[in-house]
Structure formats: structure tokens, C-alpha cells
Design a protein around this motif. Structure first.
Motif, PDB file in Angstrom:
ATOM      1  N   THR A 212     -35.996 -63.996 -36.043  1.00 46.29           N
ATOM      2  CA  THR A 212     -35.291 -65.185 -35.449  1.00 46.29           C
ATOM      3  C   THR A 212     -35.356 -65.184 -33.766  1.00 46.29           C
ATOM      4  O   THR A 212     -35.110 -64.016 -33.087  1.00 46.29           O
ATOM      5  N   THR A 213     -35.917 -66.087 -33.136  1.00 44.13           N
ATOM      6  CA  THR A 213     -35.770 -66.141 -31.648  1.00 44.13           C
ATOM      7  C   THR A 213     -34.639 -66.809 -31.056  1.00 44.13           C
ATOM      8  O   THR A 213     -33.936 -67.148 -31.760  1.00 44.13           O
ATOM      9  N   ARG A 214     -34.716 -66.390 -29.738  1.00 45.85           N
ATOM     10  CA  ARG A 214     -33.462 -67.249 -29.206  1.00 45.85           C
ATOM     11  C   ARG A 214     -33.352 -68.537 -29.139  1.00 45.85           C
ATOM     12  O   ARG A 214     -32.409 -69.237 -29.398  1.00 45.85           O
ATOM     13  N   ALA A 215     -34.657 -69.218 -29.108  1.00 43.26           N
ATOM     14  CA  ALA A 215     -34.991 -70.777 -29.085  1.00 43.26           C
ATOM     15  C   ALA A 215     -34.240 -71.024 -30.447  1.00 43.26           C
ATOM     16  O   ALA A 215     -33.651 -72.098 -30.556  1.00 43.26           O
ATOM     17  N   GLU A 216     -34.527 -70.292 -31.495  1.00 43.09           N
ATOM     18  CA  GLU A 216     -34.112 -70.837 -32.870  1.00 43.09           C
ATOM     19  C   GLU A 216     -32.701 -70.747 -32.978  1.00 43.09           C
ATOM     20  O   GLU A 216     -31.905 -71.414 -33.622  1.00 43.09           O
ATOM     21  N   ILE A 217     -31.961 -69.374 -32.244  1.00 39.81           N
ATOM     22  CA  ILE A 217     -30.640 -69.075 -32.219  1.00 39.81           C
ATOM     23  C   ILE A 217     -29.801 -70.432 -31.694  1.00 39.81           C
ATOM     24  O   ILE A 217     -29.075 -70.998 -32.046  1.00 39.81           O
ATOM     25  N   GLU A 218     -30.476 -70.880 -30.506  1.00 40.73           N
ATOM     26  CA  GLU A 218     -29.794 -71.955 -29.640  1.00 40.73           C
ATOM     27  C   GLU A 218     -29.858 -73.267 -30.496  1.00 40.73           C
ATOM     28  O   GLU A 218     -29.055 -74.101 -30.532  1.00 40.73           O
ATOM     29  N   SER A 219     -31.296 -73.498 -31.253  1.00 39.26           N
ATOM     30  CA  SER A 219     -31.208 -74.612 -32.075  1.00 39.26           C
ATOM     31  C   SER A 219     -30.305 -74.546 -33.357  1.00 39.26           C
ATOM     32  O   SER A 219     -29.770 -75.772 -33.538  1.00 39.26           O
ATOM     33  N   MET A 220     -29.863 -73.390 -33.765  1.00 36.14           N
ATOM     34  CA  MET A 220     -28.981 -73.272 -35.036  1.00 36.14           C
ATOM     35  C   MET A 220     -27.448 -73.607 -34.502  1.00 36.14           C
ATOM     36  O   MET A 220     -26.721 -74.152 -35.062  1.00 36.14           O
ATOM     37  N   PHE A 221     -27.123 -72.968 -33.173  1.00 39.28           N
ATOM     38  CA  PHE A 221     -25.763 -72.757 -32.693  1.00 39.28           C
ATOM     39  C   PHE A 221     -25.485 -73.395 -31.531  1.00 39.28           C
ATOM     40  O   PHE A 221     -24.400 -73.552 -31.153  1.00 39.28           O
ATOM     41  N   GLY A 222     -26.430 -73.906 -30.879  1.00 40.33           N
ATOM     42  CA  GLY A 222     -26.160 -74.687 -29.397  1.00 40.33           C
ATOM     43  C   GLY A 222     -26.073 -73.624 -28.479  1.00 40.33           C
ATOM     44  O   GLY A 222     -26.409 -72.299 -28.611  1.00 40.33           O
ATOM     45  N   GLU A 223     -25.598 -74.098 -27.358  1.00 40.24           N
ATOM     46  CA  GLU A 223     -25.403 -72.999 -26.070  1.00 40.24           C
ATOM     47  C   GLU A 223     -24.335 -71.993 -26.588  1.00 40.24           C
ATOM     48  O   GLU A 223     -23.467 -72.558 -27.158  1.00 40.24           O
ATOM     49  N   PRO A 224     -24.585 -70.883 -26.071  1.00 41.80           N
ATOM     50  CA  PRO A 224     -23.717 -69.660 -26.534  1.00 41.80           C
ATOM     51  C   PRO A 224     -22.334 -70.100 -25.505  1.00 41.80           C
ATOM     52  O   PRO A 224     -22.329 -70.542 -24.516  1.00 41.80           O
ATOM     53  N   TRP A 225     -21.309 -69.768 -26.142  1.00 43.15           N
ATOM     54  CA  TRP A 225     -19.901 -69.884 -25.375  1.00 43.15           C
ATOM     55  C   TRP A 225     -19.791 -68.757 -24.255  1.00 43.15           C
ATOM     56  O   TRP A 225     -19.444 -69.189 -23.111  1.00 43.15           O
ATOM     57  N   ARG A 226     -20.322 -67.596 -24.379  1.00 48.47           N
ATOM     58  CA  ARG A 226     -20.510 -66.585 -23.540  1.00 48.47           C
ATOM     59  C   ARG A 226     -21.787 -65.689 -23.494  1.00 48.47           C
ATOM     60  O   ARG A 226     -22.358 -66.017 -24.729  1.00 48.47           O
ATOM     61  N   THR A 227     -22.385 -65.362 -22.494  1.00 50.31           N
ATOM     62  CA  THR A 227     -23.448 -64.580 -22.416  1.00 50.31           C
ATOM     63  C   THR A 227     -23.308 -63.483 -21.602  1.00 50.31           C
ATOM     64  O   THR A 227     -22.298 -63.158 -20.763  1.00 50.31           O
ATOM     65  N   GLY A 228     -23.937 -62.222 -21.905  1.00 47.37           N
ATOM     66  CA  GLY A 228     -23.743 -60.989 -21.547  1.00 47.37           C
ATOM     67  C   GLY A 228     -25.012 -59.992 -21.634  1.00 47.37           C
ATOM     68  O   GLY A 228     -26.031 -60.300 -22.236  1.00 47.37           O
ATOM     69  N   VAL A 229     -24.650 -58.722 -21.272  1.00 46.69           N
ATOM     70  CA  VAL A 229     -25.694 -57.686 -21.660  1.00 46.69           C
ATOM     71  C   VAL A 229     -24.582 -56.436 -22.314  1.00 46.69           C
ATOM     72  O   VAL A 229     -23.618 -56.140 -21.845  1.00 46.69           O
ATOM     73  N   GLU A 230     -25.258 -56.004 -23.518  1.00 48.35           N
ATOM     74  CA  GLU A 230     -24.751 -54.806 -24.093  1.00 48.35           C
ATOM     75  C   GLU A 230     -25.613 -53.669 -24.282  1.00 48.35           C
ATOM     76  O   GLU A 230     -26.495 -54.046 -25.007  1.00 48.35           O
ATOM     77  N   ASP A 231     -25.407 -52.594 -23.872  1.00 53.29           N
ATOM     78  CA  ASP A 231     -26.767 -51.506 -24.118  1.00 53.29           C
ATOM     79  C   ASP A 231     -28.012 -51.761 -23.533  1.00 53.29           C
ATOM     80  O   ASP A 231     -28.817 -51.528 -24.330  1.00 53.29           O
ATOM     81  N   GLY A 232     -27.962 -52.572 -22.514  1.00 53.04           N
ATOM     82  CA  GLY A 232     -29.387 -53.313 -21.972  1.00 53.04           C
ATOM     83  C   GLY A 232     -29.719 -54.530 -22.733  1.00 53.04           C
ATOM     84  O   GLY A 232     -30.671 -55.073 -22.333  1.00 53.04           O
ATOM     85  N   LYS A 233     -29.291 -54.852 -23.784  1.00 56.44           N
ATOM     86  CA  LYS A 233     -29.633 -55.985 -24.360  1.00 56.44           C
ATOM     87  C   LYS A 233     -28.992 -57.217 -24.042  1.00 56.44           C
ATOM     88  O   LYS A 233     -27.672 -57.152 -24.055  1.00 56.44           O
ATOM     89  N   ARG A 234     -29.546 -58.314 -23.934  1.00 55.57           N
ATOM     90  CA  ARG A 234     -28.890 -59.595 -23.817  1.00 55.57           C
ATOM     91  C   ARG A 234     -28.193 -60.010 -24.985  1.00 55.57           C
ATOM     92  O   ARG A 234     -28.613 -59.891 -26.035  1.00 55.57           O
ATOM     93  N   THR A 235     -26.835 -60.463 -24.809  1.00 56.29           N
ATOM     94  CA  THR A 235     -25.924 -60.892 -25.868  1.00 56.29           C
ATOM     95  C   THR A 235     -25.473 -62.359 -25.757  1.00 56.29           C
ATOM     96  O   THR A 235     -25.406 -62.829 -24.543  1.00 56.29           O
ATOM     97  N   TRP A 236     -25.449 -63.064 -26.620  1.00 54.42           N
ATOM     98  CA  TRP A 236     -25.046 -64.372 -26.829  1.00 54.42           C
ATOM     99  C   TRP A 236     -23.941 -64.530 -27.566  1.00 54.42           C
ATOM    100  O   TRP A 236     -23.957 -63.883 -28.953  1.00 54.42           O
ATOM    101  N   THR A 237     -22.476 -64.932 -27.328  1.00 56.14           N
ATOM    102  CA  THR A 237     -21.280 -65.154 -28.132  1.00 56.14           C
ATOM    103  C   THR A 237     -21.200 -66.615 -28.544  1.00 56.14           C
ATOM    104  O   THR A 237     -21.030 -67.247 -27.630  1.00 56.14           O
ATOM    105  N   TYR A 238     -20.887 -66.446 -29.662  1.00 59.19           N
ATOM    106  CA  TYR A 238     -20.314 -67.833 -30.160  1.00 59.19           C
ATOM    107  C   TYR A 238     -18.928 -67.614 -30.825  1.00 59.19           C
ATOM    108  O   TYR A 238     -18.936 -66.724 -31.705  1.00 59.19           O
ATOM    109  N   GLY A 239     -18.019 -68.358 -30.233  1.00 57.56           N
ATOM    110  CA  GLY A 239     -16.482 -68.173 -31.056  1.00 57.56           C
ATOM    111  C   GLY A 239     -15.646 -69.365 -30.818  1.00 57.56           C
ATOM    112  O   GLY A 239     -15.727 -70.100 -29.675  1.00 57.56           O
TER     113      GLY A 239
END
Length: 103
Positions: free
Chosen positions: A42-69
Motif C-alpha cells: 500500500t502506497t502513501r497515495a492509497e493511504i491518503e485515498s482511504m483515510f484522507g489527510e492525516p491528522w498529524r505527521t512526523g518521523v519515527e526511527d527515520g520513517k515518515r509517519t502519518w497519524t489518524y485519530g
């Protein structure tokens, strides 16, 4: 102070206390689509299509993270929380995700 005015003031105070006892942060997202996420596929574009814009974004252990909540707390009842944290590989595919809910 007249009796009617006293009741009006007491009623307003009660409404303010109840309103202060609850808080909601975040926004709803399509929790039923969590099962469609495939690690490494699953790609970032697909995640955005499924859930919309993330509520928060960040980095964890060097990986981009998106949070929905959506988090709802109440002084008069149980908290209701639902969140999804998605971590992405450098190529933009899902590296891992975590989904939690109190429902």
C-alpha cells in the motif's frame, strides 16, 4: 436577585461545567478500511485515498509517519479513542502500522 434569575444563572453554570468536562481532539476516519492496508504494497497515495489527510505527521526511527485519530475524553464517563499510525518506507509504501480503539 429574583428567583427566575437565580435559576437562569444556575442553569448556565451547569451547562458550562458539563461542557468543560468533555474534550474531543482529532477527526473521524474510515476505520473499516484498516484491513485493506498491506505492508510493503500500500502506497502513501492509497493511504491518503482511504483515510484522507492525516491528522498529524512526523518521523519515527527515520520513517515518515502519518497519524489518524479521534480522541474523546469525558470527566463523566469512559474515554473513547481510535487511532491509526502508519509508518512508510523510503519508497513510499507502508512499512508498518498500528491501529487501536477503545470501542
Amino acid at each position: 436577585m429574583k428567583l427566575f434569575q437565580r435559576f437562569a444563572v444556575l442553569g448556565l453554570a451547569a451547562v458550562m461545567m458539563v461542557a468543560a468536562g468533555c474534550a474531543t481532539v482529532g477527526r473521524d476516519f474510515a476505520t473499516h478500511k484498516v484491513e485493506e492496508i498491506e505492508i510493503g504494497e500500500t502506497t502513501r497515495a492509497e493511504i491518503e485515498s482511504m483515510f484522507g489527510e492525516p491528522w498529524r505527521t512526523g518521523v519515527e526511527d527515520g520513517k515518515r509517519t502519518w497519524t489518524y485519530g479521534k480522541y474523546r475524553w469525558s470527566a463523566f464517563g469512559d474515554a473513547e479513542t481510535t487511532d491509526l499510525v502508519v509508518r512508510f518506507n523510503e519508497d513510499g509504501t507502508v512499512a508498518s502500522y498500528v491501529y487501536n480503539t477503545t470501542e
